[in-house]
Design a protein around this motif. Structure first.
Motif, PDB file in Angstrom:
ATOM      1  N   LEU A   1      -2.204 -13.755   2.781  1.00  0.00           N
ATOM      2  CA  LEU A   1      -1.576 -12.619   2.111  1.00  0.00           C
ATOM      3  C   LEU A   1      -2.015 -12.458   0.650  1.00  0.00           C
ATOM      4  CD1 LEU A   1       2.056 -12.609   3.554  1.00  0.00           C
ATOM      5  CD2 LEU A   1       0.208 -11.005   4.033  1.00  0.00           C
ATOM      6  N   PRO A   2      -2.093 -13.540  -0.147  1.00  0.00           N
ATOM      7  CA  PRO A   2      -2.583 -13.354  -1.523  1.00  0.00           C
ATOM      8  C   PRO A   2      -3.986 -12.758  -1.550  1.00  0.00           C
ATOM      9  CG  PRO A   2      -1.525 -15.491  -1.307  1.00  0.00           C
ATOM     10  CD  PRO A   2      -1.648 -14.927   0.087  1.00  0.00           C
ATOM     11  N   LEU A   3      -4.835 -13.210  -0.623  1.00  0.00           N
ATOM     12  CA  LEU A   3      -6.199 -12.681  -0.565  1.00  0.00           C
ATOM     13  C   LEU A   3      -6.188 -11.218  -0.113  1.00  0.00           C
ATOM     14  CD1 LEU A   3      -8.895 -13.941  -1.256  1.00  0.00           C
ATOM     15  CD2 LEU A   3      -9.204 -14.524   1.160  1.00  0.00           C
ATOM     16  N   ALA A   4      -5.268 -10.878   0.802  1.00  0.00           N
ATOM     17  CA  ALA A   4      -5.156  -9.492   1.268  1.00  0.00           C
ATOM     18  C   ALA A   4      -4.762  -8.566   0.120  1.00  0.00           C
ATOM     19  CB  ALA A   4      -4.131  -9.400   2.401  1.00  0.00           C
ATOM     20  N   ILE A   5      -3.847  -9.005  -0.725  1.00  0.00           N
ATOM     21  CA  ILE A   5      -3.426  -8.192  -1.866  1.00  0.00           C
ATOM     22  C   ILE A   5      -4.584  -8.012  -2.844  1.00  0.00           C
ATOM     23  CG2 ILE A   5      -1.910  -8.157  -3.884  1.00  0.00           C
ATOM     24  CD1 ILE A   5       0.162  -9.626  -2.033  1.00  0.00           C
ATOM     25  N   THR A   6      -5.334  -9.083  -3.065  1.00  0.00           N
ATOM     26  CA  THR A   6      -6.519  -8.975  -3.919  1.00  0.00           C
ATOM     27  C   THR A   6      -7.523  -8.001  -3.334  1.00  0.00           C
ATOM     28  OG1 THR A   6      -6.223 -11.268  -4.659  1.00  0.00           O
ATOM     29  CG2 THR A   6      -8.401 -10.277  -4.984  1.00  0.00           C
ATOM     30  N   GLN A   7      -7.684  -8.054  -2.008  1.00  0.00           N
ATOM     31  CA  GLN A   7      -8.598  -7.139  -1.322  1.00  0.00           C
ATOM     32  C   GLN A   7      -8.117  -5.696  -1.452  1.00  0.00           C
ATOM     33  OE1 GLN A   7     -11.451  -7.501  -0.217  1.00  0.00           O
ATOM     34  NE2 GLN A   7     -11.897  -6.211   1.528  1.00  0.00           N
ATOM     35  N   LEU A   8      -6.799  -5.489  -1.377  1.00  0.00           N
ATOM     36  CA  LEU A   8      -6.239  -4.137  -1.510  1.00  0.00           C
ATOM     37  C   LEU A   8      -6.554  -3.556  -2.886  1.00  0.00           C
ATOM     38  CD1 LEU A   8      -4.459  -1.775  -0.585  1.00  0.00           C
ATOM     39  CD2 LEU A   8      -2.475  -3.049  -1.438  1.00  0.00           C
ATOM     40  N   THR A   9      -6.302  -4.313  -3.941  1.00  0.00           N
ATOM     41  CA  THR A   9      -6.566  -3.792  -5.288  1.00  0.00           C
ATOM     42  C   THR A   9      -8.065  -3.551  -5.493  1.00  0.00           C
ATOM     43  OG1 THR A   9      -6.612  -6.078  -6.151  1.00  0.00           O
ATOM     44  CG2 THR A   9      -4.527  -4.889  -6.277  1.00  0.00           C
ATOM     45  N   ALA A  10      -8.900  -4.384  -4.863  1.00  0.00           N
ATOM     46  CA  ALA A  10     -10.351  -4.184  -4.970  1.00  0.00           C
ATOM     47  C   ALA A  10     -10.773  -2.899  -4.276  1.00  0.00           C
ATOM     48  CB  ALA A  10     -11.095  -5.377  -4.364  1.00  0.00           C
ATOM     49  N   GLN A  11     -10.180  -2.627  -3.107  1.00  0.00           N
ATOM     50  CA  GLN A  11     -10.523  -1.410  -2.364  1.00  0.00           C
ATOM     51  C   GLN A  11     -10.029  -0.157  -3.086  1.00  0.00           C
ATOM     52  OE1 GLN A  11     -12.411  -1.013   0.495  1.00  0.00           O
ATOM     53  NE2 GLN A  11     -12.910  -3.150   0.054  1.00  0.00           N
ATOM     54  N   ILE A  12      -8.872  -0.250  -3.712  1.00  0.00           N
ATOM     55  CA  ILE A  12      -8.347   0.886  -4.481  1.00  0.00           C
ATOM     56  C   ILE A  12      -9.307   1.232  -5.611  1.00  0.00           C
ATOM     57  CG2 ILE A  12      -6.526   1.560  -6.097  1.00  0.00           C
ATOM     58  CD1 ILE A  12      -4.549   0.028  -4.307  1.00  0.00           C
TER      59      ILE A  12
ATOM     60  N   PHE B   1      -4.428   6.552  -0.088  1.00  0.00           N
ATOM     61  CA  PHE B   1      -3.726   5.325  -0.466  1.00  0.00           C
ATOM     62  C   PHE B   1      -3.008   4.728   0.738  1.00  0.00           C
ATOM     63  CE2 PHE B   1       0.052   3.040  -1.978  1.00  0.00           C
ATOM     64  CZ  PHE B   1      -0.523   2.145  -2.873  1.00  0.00           C
ATOM     65  N   THR B   2      -2.275   5.562   1.480  1.00  0.00           N
ATOM     66  CA  THR B   2      -1.534   5.101   2.657  1.00  0.00           C
ATOM     67  C   THR B   2      -2.461   4.468   3.679  1.00  0.00           C
ATOM     68  OG1 THR B   2       0.081   6.884   2.327  1.00  0.00           O
ATOM     69  CG2 THR B   2       0.047   5.827   4.486  1.00  0.00           C
ATOM     70  N   VAL B   3      -3.566   5.136   3.970  1.00  0.00           N
ATOM     71  CA  VAL B   3      -4.512   4.634   4.967  1.00  0.00           C
ATOM     72  C   VAL B   3      -5.133   3.315   4.515  1.00  0.00           C
ATOM     73  CG1 VAL B   3      -6.739   5.096   6.091  1.00  0.00           C
ATOM     74  CG2 VAL B   3      -5.016   6.905   5.940  1.00  0.00           C
ATOM     75  N   THR B   4      -5.469   3.196   3.234  1.00  0.00           N
ATOM     76  CA  THR B   4      -6.091   1.969   2.737  1.00  0.00           C
ATOM     77  C   THR B   4      -5.140   0.778   2.850  1.00  0.00           C
ATOM     78  OG1 THR B   4      -7.506   3.211   1.219  1.00  0.00           O
ATOM     79  CG2 THR B   4      -7.167   0.883   0.731  1.00  0.00           C
ATOM     80  N   VAL B   5      -3.873   0.979   2.496  1.00  0.00           N
ATOM     81  CA  VAL B   5      -2.890  -0.106   2.640  1.00  0.00           C
ATOM     82  C   VAL B   5      -2.800  -0.535   4.108  1.00  0.00           C
ATOM     83  CG1 VAL B   5      -0.451  -0.746   2.433  1.00  0.00           C
ATOM     84  CG2 VAL B   5      -1.533   0.628   0.641  1.00  0.00           C
ATOM     85  N   ALA B   6      -2.728   0.440   5.005  1.00  0.00           N
ATOM     86  CA  ALA B   6      -2.614   0.130   6.435  1.00  0.00           C
ATOM     87  C   ALA B   6      -3.837  -0.604   6.950  1.00  0.00           C
ATOM     88  CB  ALA B   6      -2.399   1.413   7.228  1.00  0.00           C
ATOM     89  N   MET B   7      -5.033  -0.231   6.486  1.00  0.00           N
ATOM     90  CA  MET B   7      -6.260  -0.862   6.965  1.00  0.00           C
ATOM     91  C   MET B   7      -6.349  -2.326   6.527  1.00  0.00           C
ATOM     92  SD  MET B   7      -7.660   1.399   8.781  1.00  0.00           S
ATOM     93  CE  MET B   7      -7.827   3.175   9.013  1.00  0.00           C
ATOM     94  N   VAL B   8      -5.996  -2.587   5.274  1.00  0.00           N
ATOM     95  CA  VAL B   8      -6.080  -3.966   4.773  1.00  0.00           C
ATOM     96  C   VAL B   8      -5.087  -4.870   5.501  1.00  0.00           C
ATOM     97  CG1 VAL B   8      -5.728  -5.456   2.761  1.00  0.00           C
ATOM     98  CG2 VAL B   8      -6.936  -3.272   2.507  1.00  0.00           C
ATOM     99  N   PHE B   9      -3.900  -4.329   5.787  1.00  0.00           N
ATOM    100  CA  PHE B   9      -2.845  -5.136   6.412  1.00  0.00           C
ATOM    101  C   PHE B   9      -2.666  -4.819   7.896  1.00  0.00           C
ATOM    102  CE2 PHE B   9      -1.958  -5.323   1.908  1.00  0.00           C
ATOM    103  CZ  PHE B   9      -1.552  -6.631   1.716  1.00  0.00           C
ATOM    104  N   ARG B  10      -3.713  -4.321   8.528  1.00  0.00           N
ATOM    105  CA  ARG B  10      -3.613  -3.883   9.917  1.00  0.00           C
ATOM    106  C   ARG B  10      -3.061  -4.936  10.879  1.00  0.00           C
ATOM    107  NH1 ARG B  10      -5.299   0.175  13.285  1.00  0.00           N
ATOM    108  NH2 ARG B  10      -6.029  -0.436  15.346  1.00  0.00           N
TER     109      ARG B  10
END
Length: 349
Positions: free
Chosen positions: A56-67, A135-144
């Motif tokens: 999960l910490p890595l997923a959050i880092t990945q989310l901010t990177a994708q944003i 934004f919604t789609v990106t969050v869903a993709m990272v945490f699919r």
């Protein structure tokens, strides 16, 4: 749905969640076999991932990177939550897993609160595509891999409080229902596993308030946004059309009155035709009392239908790209991808 990710279970309608998970399996979202495709991308299958294996910490880092990479604007309702999650990723002992999942669940709803669903609709030139939902789609993709869990939290009695309060202390339930409809309109094309949960949510919370909200909207633009969200929801969730208790007809008929501008009347007509399953002839009769400019009709219908197709294709492409990015970043791993790499290593040796 692993116990480590479901810390708050009071008030959960287990039958509804069970139905969602069973449909997920029927949709091919689970298989005991290791799938090895012709390419690494084909071998990365979300269905093979154990949600408990997510970092999960890595997923959050990945989310901010994708944003940042995609130059996505973070909705104002989500900025504090993103900051909190980023701090947690740097020090995971600051919060429990349940609190983090509540935060991510809230992110899926944030964009719908300031909905700009109709952005681009009034343009007279340029590409016919939707400009919102990124934004919604990106969050869903990272945490699919845990998307079912995140959506289920919208129906958990205790988790609801934690999820919704993160969006602001003055958020009404009407706006939350609108946000769920907004998220569903963007996610259902590439996330069929949440369909039953979305349907269950709206059986618990009759969404006629969404259509009624359009009647009291502060401006024509706000009304237009609400109607676009309703149109998308019904397009993505056609089984909802059979729920008579939803009572869409009365508010939609009122929205077609002469006091509203042509764009509002046209969108209300399109939604009403879907609800009543009307033919083109019936649609023409509805609009006959006060004709609407043909060019505007053509532009609006093209924006709705072609925009929908473009959004689905874009989401599909992003899904594959995000799957690969998550795998490369080791947010999660899959046996299929490991097997493919092993086969390549053996064949080259």
């Amino acid at each position: 749905m692993g116990p480590a990710l479901l810390e708050q279970t009071e008030g959960l309608d287990l039958d509804l969640v069970k139905q969602g998970l069973e449909n997920l399996e029927l949709a091919g979202e689970h298989t005991p076999k290791v799938h090895v495709g012709k390419t690494l991308d084909e071998s990365i299958r979300i269905v093979d991932i154990d949600p408990l294996s997510m970092d999960l910490p890595l997923a959050i880092t990945q989310l901010t990177a994708q944003i940042a990479k995609r130059s996505i604007e973070v909705p104002k309702e989500a900025r504090v939550v993103v900051e909190q999650l980023t701090r947690w990723a740097g020090n995971p002992k600051r919060s429990t897993v349940g609190e983090v999942m509540d935060g991510v669940s809230a992110l899926l709803l944030a964009e719908g609160l300031g909905s700009t669903a109709a952005d681009g609709l009034k343009q007279t030139a340029g590409p016919v595509e939707w400009t919102d939902g990124r934004f919604t789609v990106t969050v869903a993709m990272v945490f699919r891999p845990v998307l079912v869990e995140l959506v289920a939290r919208w129906m958990l009695a205790e988790a609801q409080k934690s999820v919704f309060c993160r969006l602001g202390s003055d958020i009404s339930f009407d706006r939350v229902h609108m946000s769920v409809a907004y998220a569903a309109g963007h996610l259902l094309s590439t996330a069929p596993q949440i369909r039953s949960l979305i349907m269950a949510y709206f059986r618990m919370h009759v969404p006629v308030c969404i259509a009624e909200q359009a009647l009291v909207a502060a401006s024509a633009d706000a009304t237009t946004n609400v109607l676009v969200v309703v149109w998308r929801l019904l397009r993505r969730l056609p089984e909802a059309l059979g729920v008579e208790s939803w009572g869409w007809e009365a508010p939609l008929v009122m929205l077609m009155g002469p006091q509203h501008d042509d764009l509002v009347r046209l969108l209300a007509c399109e939604v009403l035709c879907m609800v009543k399953k009307m033919s083109d002839h019936g649609r023409a009769q509805l609009l006959a009392t006060r004709p609407i400019d043909a060019a505007m009709q053509a532009r609006t219908l093209a924006w709705l239908t072609h925009g929908e197709q473009h959004a689905a294709q874009t989401a599909e492409t992003q899904m594959h790209e995000q799957n690969r990015a998550n795998y490369d970043a080791k947010v999660w791993q899959t046996d299929g991808a490991h097997a493919w790499i092993s086969e390549q290593q053996l064949s080259s040796s």
